[in-house]
Design a protein around this motif. Sequence first.
Motif, PDB file in Angstrom:
ATOM      1  N   VAL A  22       8.976  -4.549   1.121  1.00 52.91           N
ATOM      2  CA  VAL A  22       9.768  -3.653   0.272  1.00 52.91           C
ATOM      3  C   VAL A  22       9.125  -2.265   0.169  1.00 52.91           C
ATOM      4  O   VAL A  22       9.781  -1.267   0.476  1.00 52.91           O
ATOM      5  CB  VAL A  22      10.026  -4.288  -1.114  1.00 52.91           C
ATOM      6  N   PRO A  23       7.851  -2.142  -0.248  1.00 52.43           N
ATOM      7  CA  PRO A  23       7.283  -0.794  -0.302  1.00 52.43           C
ATOM      8  C   PRO A  23       7.125  -0.155   1.087  1.00 52.43           C
ATOM      9  O   PRO A  23       7.308   1.054   1.238  1.00 52.43           O
ATOM     10  CB  PRO A  23       5.931  -0.967  -0.990  1.00 52.43           C
ATOM     11  N   ALA A  66       4.528   8.961   4.664  1.00 53.11           N
ATOM     12  CA  ALA A  66       4.038   8.170   5.792  1.00 53.11           C
ATOM     13  C   ALA A  66       2.542   7.897   5.641  1.00 53.11           C
ATOM     14  O   ALA A  66       2.061   6.825   6.028  1.00 53.11           O
ATOM     15  CB  ALA A  66       4.319   8.895   7.108  1.00 53.11           C
ATOM     16  N   GLY A  67       1.821   8.840   5.060  1.00 55.18           N
ATOM     17  CA  GLY A  67       0.407   8.609   4.768  1.00 55.18           C
ATOM     18  C   GLY A  67       0.219   7.495   3.759  1.00 55.18           C
ATOM     19  O   GLY A  67      -0.735   6.711   3.848  1.00 55.18           O
ATOM     20  N   ALA A  68       1.117   7.402   2.798  1.00 55.32           N
ATOM     21  CA  ALA A  68       1.058   6.313   1.823  1.00 55.32           C
ATOM     22  C   ALA A  68       1.253   4.959   2.495  1.00 55.32           C
ATOM     23  O   ALA A  68       0.617   3.974   2.117  1.00 55.32           O
ATOM     24  CB  ALA A  68       2.104   6.534   0.737  1.00 55.32           C
ATOM     25  N   VAL A  69       2.118   4.910   3.503  1.00 57.01           N
ATOM     26  CA  VAL A  69       2.299   3.669   4.269  1.00 57.01           C
ATOM     27  C   VAL A  69       0.992   3.305   4.967  1.00 57.01           C
ATOM     28  O   VAL A  69       0.548   2.151   4.937  1.00 57.01           O
ATOM     29  CB  VAL A  69       3.440   3.804   5.295  1.00 57.01           C
ATOM     30  N   ALA A  70       0.346   4.288   5.571  1.00 56.14           N
ATOM     31  CA  ALA A  70      -0.913   4.036   6.280  1.00 56.14           C
ATOM     32  C   ALA A  70      -2.008   3.591   5.314  1.00 56.14           C
ATOM     33  O   ALA A  70      -2.769   2.662   5.605  1.00 56.14           O
ATOM     34  CB  ALA A  70      -1.344   5.282   7.038  1.00 56.14           C
ATOM     35  N   VAL A  71      -2.093   4.239   4.162  1.00 60.31           N
ATOM     36  CA  VAL A  71      -3.112   3.865   3.175  1.00 60.31           C
ATOM     37  C   VAL A  71      -2.862   2.449   2.671  1.00 60.31           C
ATOM     38  O   VAL A  71      -3.801   1.662   2.518  1.00 60.31           O
ATOM     39  CB  VAL A  71      -3.139   4.885   2.010  1.00 60.31           C
ATOM     40  N   SER A  77      -6.444  -6.758   2.384  1.00 59.29           N
ATOM     41  CA  SER A  77      -5.559  -7.858   2.008  1.00 59.29           C
ATOM     42  C   SER A  77      -4.156  -7.672   2.567  1.00 59.29           C
ATOM     43  O   SER A  77      -3.471  -8.639   2.880  1.00 59.29           O
ATOM     44  CB  SER A  77      -5.506  -7.995   0.481  1.00 59.29           C
ATOM     45  N   VAL A  78      -3.719  -6.434   2.705  1.00 64.12           N
ATOM     46  CA  VAL A  78      -2.398  -6.152   3.270  1.00 64.12           C
ATOM     47  C   VAL A  78      -2.429  -6.307   4.780  1.00 64.12           C
ATOM     48  O   VAL A  78      -1.505  -6.856   5.378  1.00 64.12           O
ATOM     49  CB  VAL A  78      -1.924  -4.737   2.867  1.00 64.12           C
TER      50      VAL A  78
END
Length: 105
Positions: A22-23, A66-71, A77-78
Amino acid sequence: MSHPDAHPDDADRGCLRVVLAVPFAALTLLAAWFCWMAVTIRPSGAWDDDAYRGIEVSCLATLALAGAVAVLWLLPSVRRVMAWPWVVPAAALVVIAAVRWATGT
C-alpha cells in the motif's frame, strides 16, 4: 499440513507484503503523477517563470516521493519481505525527473 522445512514466519510474509504494498504503491503513484506534471508542463517562452517553477516543484516532489520509496525499502525488515523490483518504478521516475529538471525545457 505444513512442510517440515517451512519457516514459521513464511506464512506472515504474504500478509505483510500486501500491507507494505500500500505505501509503496501510493508513494510511487504520487511520484508518477508529479513526474507526469513535470513532463507535460511547457513554458510559453523564456520569460515564463511560473512554468519553470512548476517544472522544478514537480521534479522535486517526484524526487522526494520516490526517495521515500527507496528509504522505506532500505529498512532491513522491509527488504526481507519486498523484493527489489518494487523499487524499480520509483528509480525510473527519479531518472525521468532528474533529466527533466536538468533540461528544463
